[in-house]
Motif scaffolding. Structure first.
Motif, PDB file in Angstrom:
ATOM      1  N   CYS A 367      47.573  35.544  43.759  1.00 49.95           N
ATOM      2  CA  CYS A 367      46.715  36.404  42.942  1.00 49.95           C
ATOM      3  C   CYS A 367      45.237  36.124  43.123  1.00 49.95           C
ATOM      4  CB  CYS A 367      47.104  36.335  41.456  1.00 49.95           C
ATOM      5  SG  CYS A 367      48.739  37.061  41.136  1.00 49.95           S
ATOM      6  N   ALA A 368      44.851  35.413  44.171  1.00 46.32           N
ATOM      7  CA  ALA A 368      43.428  35.260  44.462  1.00 46.32           C
ATOM      8  C   ALA A 368      42.792  36.604  44.795  1.00 46.32           C
ATOM      9  CB  ALA A 368      43.220  34.282  45.609  1.00 46.32           C
ATOM     10  N   GLY A 370      43.991  39.420  43.463  1.00 46.79           N
ATOM     11  CA  GLY A 370      44.331  40.327  42.372  1.00 46.79           C
ATOM     12  C   GLY A 370      45.541  41.186  42.627  1.00 46.79           C
ATOM     13  N   ASP A 371      46.286  40.899  43.710  1.00 44.57           N
ATOM     14  CA  ASP A 371      47.401  41.770  44.088  1.00 44.57           C
ATOM     15  C   ASP A 371      48.648  41.012  44.537  1.00 44.57           C
ATOM     16  OD1 ASP A 371      48.635  44.357  44.966  1.00 44.57           O
ATOM     17  OD2 ASP A 371      48.353  43.491  46.969  1.00 44.57           O
ATOM     18  N   TYR A 372      48.489  39.992  45.380  1.00 42.39           N
ATOM     19  CA  TYR A 372      49.626  39.408  46.113  1.00 42.39           C
ATOM     20  C   TYR A 372      49.979  38.037  45.571  1.00 42.39           C
ATOM     21  CZ  TYR A 372      52.337  37.700  50.169  1.00 42.39           C
ATOM     22  OH  TYR A 372      53.309  37.190  50.999  1.00 42.39           O
ATOM     23  N   ALA A 373      51.287  37.826  45.372  1.00 36.31           N
ATOM     24  CA  ALA A 373      51.787  36.506  44.982  1.00 36.31           C
ATOM     25  C   ALA A 373      53.201  36.337  45.505  1.00 36.31           C
ATOM     26  CB  ALA A 373      51.790  36.339  43.455  1.00 36.31           C
ATOM     27  N   PHE A 374      53.411  35.330  46.324  1.00 38.51           N
ATOM     28  CA  PHE A 374      54.747  34.915  46.758  1.00 38.51           C
ATOM     29  C   PHE A 374      55.541  36.059  47.389  1.00 38.51           C
ATOM     30  CE2 PHE A 374      53.627  32.136  43.139  1.00 38.51           C
ATOM     31  CZ  PHE A 374      53.609  30.923  43.802  1.00 38.51           C
ATOM     32  N   GLY A 375      54.876  36.853  48.198  1.00 39.00           N
ATOM     33  CA  GLY A 375      55.561  37.941  48.889  1.00 39.00           C
ATOM     34  C   GLY A 375      55.659  39.219  48.098  1.00 39.00           C
ATOM     35  N   VAL A 376      55.070  39.266  46.918  1.00 37.26           N
ATOM     36  CA  VAL A 376      55.160  40.430  46.036  1.00 37.26           C
ATOM     37  C   VAL A 376      53.784  41.074  45.914  1.00 37.26           C
ATOM     38  CG1 VAL A 376      55.782  41.250  43.729  1.00 37.26           C
ATOM     39  CG2 VAL A 376      57.029  39.321  44.756  1.00 37.26           C
ATOM     40  N   ARG A 377      53.711  42.384  46.103  1.00 32.95           N
ATOM     41  CA  ARG A 377      52.483  43.141  45.875  1.00 32.95           C
ATOM     42  C   ARG A 377      52.437  43.635  44.428  1.00 32.95           C
ATOM     43  NH1 ARG A 377      48.662  42.181  49.708  1.00 32.95           N
ATOM     44  NH2 ARG A 377      49.536  42.373  51.818  1.00 32.95           N
ATOM     45  N   ASP A 378      51.245  43.986  43.989  1.00 32.18           N
ATOM     46  CA  ASP A 378      51.019  44.437  42.608  1.00 32.18           C
ATOM     47  C   ASP A 378      51.600  43.423  41.625  1.00 32.18           C
ATOM     48  OD1 ASP A 378      50.058  46.114  40.624  1.00 32.18           O
ATOM     49  OD2 ASP A 378      51.849  47.388  40.606  1.00 32.18           O
ATOM     50  N   ALA A 379      51.311  42.154  41.895  1.00 33.95           N
ATOM     51  CA  ALA A 379      51.969  41.058  41.187  1.00 33.95           C
ATOM     52  C   ALA A 379      51.098  40.375  40.145  1.00 33.95           C
ATOM     53  CB  ALA A 379      52.424  40.009  42.204  1.00 33.95           C
ATOM     54  N   CYS A 380      49.858  40.835  39.969  1.00 35.41           N
ATOM     55  CA  CYS A 380      48.878  39.995  39.280  1.00 35.41           C
ATOM     56  C   CYS A 380      48.355  40.550  37.968  1.00 35.41           C
ATOM     57  CB  CYS A 380      47.708  39.720  40.221  1.00 35.41           C
ATOM     58  SG  CYS A 380      48.236  39.038  41.816  1.00 35.41           S
ATOM     59  N   GLY A 381      48.863  41.690  37.533  1.00 30.59           N
ATOM     60  CA  GLY A 381      48.350  42.272  36.303  1.00 30.59           C
ATOM     61  C   GLY A 381      46.870  42.597  36.396  1.00 30.59           C
ATOM     62  N   ASN A 383      44.538  40.976  37.734  1.00 31.52           N
ATOM     63  CA  ASN A 383      43.715  39.802  37.492  1.00 31.52           C
ATOM     64  C   ASN A 383      43.554  38.993  38.774  1.00 31.52           C
ATOM     65  OD1 ASN A 383      42.309  37.852  35.769  1.00 31.52           O
ATOM     66  ND2 ASN A 383      44.066  36.530  36.161  1.00 31.52           N
ATOM     67  N   GLU A 384      42.324  38.618  39.091  1.00 29.96           N
ATOM     68  CA  GLU A 384      42.056  37.754  40.226  1.00 29.96           C
ATOM     69  C   GLU A 384      41.913  36.310  39.740  1.00 29.96           C
ATOM     70  OE1 GLU A 384      38.740  39.018  42.528  1.00 29.96           O
ATOM     71  OE2 GLU A 384      39.579  41.003  42.961  1.00 29.96           O
ATOM     72  N   VAL A 385      42.686  35.420  40.326  1.00 32.14           N
ATOM     73  CA  VAL A 385      42.632  33.997  39.994  1.00 32.14           C
ATOM     74  C   VAL A 385      41.687  33.319  40.979  1.00 32.14           C
ATOM     75  CG1 VAL A 385      43.960  31.871  39.726  1.00 32.14           C
ATOM     76  CG2 VAL A 385      44.992  34.077  39.113  1.00 32.14           C
ATOM     77  N   GLU A 386      40.781  32.510  40.480  1.00 34.49           N
ATOM     78  CA  GLU A 386      39.828  31.804  41.336  1.00 34.49           C
ATOM     79  C   GLU A 386      40.339  30.399  41.631  1.00 34.49           C
ATOM     80  OE1 GLU A 386      35.865  31.922  39.841  1.00 34.49           O
ATOM     81  OE2 GLU A 386      35.817  34.107  39.714  1.00 34.49           O
ATOM     82  N   TYR A 387      40.391  30.050  42.920  1.00 33.40           N
ATOM     83  CA  TYR A 387      40.914  28.757  43.360  1.00 33.40           C
ATOM     84  C   TYR A 387      39.784  27.898  43.924  1.00 33.40           C
ATOM     85  CZ  TYR A 387      45.661  30.556  42.900  1.00 33.40           C
ATOM     86  OH  TYR A 387      46.830  31.071  42.402  1.00 33.40           O
ATOM     87  N   THR A 388      39.774  26.648  43.503  1.00 33.03           N
ATOM     88  CA  THR A 388      38.822  25.664  44.008  1.00 33.03           C
ATOM     89  C   THR A 388      39.573  24.374  44.302  1.00 33.03           C
ATOM     90  OG1 THR A 388      37.038  26.590  42.638  1.00 33.03           O
ATOM     91  CG2 THR A 388      36.709  24.359  43.513  1.00 33.03           C
ATOM     92  N   THR A 389      39.291  23.755  45.437  1.00 33.42           N
ATOM     93  CA  THR A 389      39.807  22.416  45.709  1.00 33.42           C
ATOM     94  C   THR A 389      38.632  21.491  45.993  1.00 33.42           C
ATOM     95  OG1 THR A 389      40.035  22.573  48.130  1.00 33.42           O
ATOM     96  CG2 THR A 389      41.856  23.434  46.787  1.00 33.42           C
TER      97      THR A 389
END
Length: 461
Positions: A367-368, A370-381, A383-389
């Motif tokens: 969902c970085a 706002g769409d894709y998660a674990f092979g699934v589209r339209d998966a994020c409601g 919402n864009e998740v922000e990732y930092t390492t």
């Protein structure tokens, strides 16, 4: 403070992972010291343009795609997307007798399996889900029976409800103390000396900035492995112990605060605990077992010194110890010759990097875009998740300075979907926390001033 930021194409023991075998590892005792290792050549990632191609010539006001969205356009879906279901089995027995060294493959040994917060056939729940014997008053979270510590706001500061609730997930062989200020009893006894005054850590900095801050306690003091030289003397935990507690913690905070987002900070083992807990909560949503899509409620995922692509102790511990110090190592792989291990398969997904390049997977930043998660589209409601390492940089010749991970091990992919920050060799923990600063480079990922700046800036973005 000099913080070098890098995108992937540029360049508790774990968290303390596996301290039981510390004597087997060439740990550096000073900043910039480090064992050798092959250089972490930065992999090439899919081309990421800042705008989308025109779907229809002359179409008015085409919405530009972010670099992350462009990078994710070729991500696998449907039958070409591997499963993101659990790689670890579920334990049928939640507890062990604390005396017997388990034999390899013992079906009754719960290490290397997800323990449950519900009673097993013997009536026993996960032994780490307890508030008994705590030195602090546990946080009150509806329907969360395990331990967590909520940090108070300083005088004159109240909660800013416009900010996310920050949840802290600590590393291995550790506790919420990891997030707190620490003053060594004899700071001038080492060279260079430790801090002579306690520096504020995230437990102090976050509430002072108006963030409601709660740290899970994974209760390593209740580990039921035997100790000794052939056991789990440092009370290591694995994901099977930690993830179910963190999963319930995250879920119940979300349920109890329906109009708020959360931000998650994980250190070391806590980094992959965060990712695994989010994956399992997404599985619950996909399977219809929870009516909330967890990724619709997450603002930030900030991961320090994480073993997303291996740790230094894999070869020493995996297959050598049958207790959780061994099972935890097996869940990571080897950092400088990384090949994806079974536990990482549903977390990292299939490789997006090319043959001969360091491994990076399509599932690492759900969902970085706002769409894709674990092979699934339209998966994020939507919402864009922000990732930092954040971790310590390797030397230019590739020698790895963090005692457990490396630049590549701690990064998330694709490069356009995470802000992968490298601290300098001077950005170690100067407090002397944890065995006289034994793992000061590793802990610098979350306890150095440089890392505090990275984390606070990421939350504020």
């Amino acid at each position: 403070m000099d913080v070098r930021r890098t995108r992937l194409a540029s360049s508790s023991a774990l968290g303390r992972v596996l301290l039981a075998a510390a004597a087997l590892l060439p740990l550096s005792a000073c900043p910039g010291g480090g064992g050798g290792g092959s250089p972490d050549a930065a992999p090439s990632a899919p081309d990421a343009a800042s705008t989308a191609p025109d779907a229809t010539p002359g179409a008015p006001d085409a919405t530009p795609l972010s670099a992350c969205a462009m990078a994710m356009q070729n991500a696998p879906t449907g039958a070409s997307a591997p499963s993101f279901q659990d790689a670890l089995p579920t334990a049928t027995v939640n507890t062990w007798d604390s005396a017997t060294i388990p034999t390899a493959g013992d079906a009754n040994y719960p290490g290397g399996k997800y323990r449950t917060l519900e009673a097993d056939g013997n009536g026993d729940i996960h032994p780490g889900c307890s508030t008994a014997g705590l030195s602090y008053t546990p946080a009150t979270i509806t329907d969360y029976p395990c331990a967590a510590k909520e940090y108070p706001f300083p005088n004159g500061v109240s909660e800013d409800t416009g900010k996310p609730i920050v949840l802290l997930i600590h590393g291995n062989s550790d506790s919420p103390a990891e997030w707190e200020a620490f003053l060594h009893p004899d700071p001038t006894s080492v060279t260079p000396p430790f801090d002579t005054e306690a520096r504020d850590q995230l437990a102090e900095l976050l509430p002072a900035a108006g963030y409601r801050t709660i740290a899970v306690d994974l209760r390593i003091d209740l580990v039921d492995d035997p100790g000794g030289t052939t056991g789990n003397v440092s009370k290591n935990i694995d994901h099977g112990w930690a993830t179910p507690i963190a999963q319930r913690f995250i879920k119940q905070v979300i349920i109890a605060n329906p109009n708020r987002k959360i931000s998650l900070i994980g250190f070391s083992l806590g980094s992959t605990i965060v990712r695994d807990a989010l994956r399992r909560l997404f599985v619950q949503f996909q399977d219809g077992d929870w009516d909330i899509n967890v990724f619709s409620r997450v603002q930030d995922v900030i991961l320090a010194s994480g073993g997303h692509h291996g740790v230094s102790s894999y070869n020493s511990l995996c297959g050598t110890f049958t207790t959780m110090n061994g099972t935890a190592a097996c869940e990571f792989g080897q950092r400088n010759t990384y090949t994806q291990v079974a536990f990482h398969e549903p977390l990292n997904g299939p490789a997006l990097t090319g043959a001969g390049e360091p491994f990076g997977g399509w599932y690492e930043t759900p969902c970085a875009d706002g769409d894709y998660a674990f092979g699934v589209r339209d998966a994020c409601g939507d919402n864009e998740v922000e990732y930092t390492t954040v971790t310590m940089m390797d030397l230019n010749d590739g020698q790895q300075q963090d005692e457990f991970v490396s630049e590549h091990a701690s990064r998330l992919y694709p490069d356009a979907c995470a802000d992968n920050v490298l601290n300098t060799l001077n950005d170690f923990d100067t407090s002397g926390y944890f065995f006289n600063g034994l793992l000061r480079n590793h802990f610098g990922g979350v306890r150095s001033n440089a890392s505090h700046t990275v984390i606070m800036n990421a939350l504020a973005d």
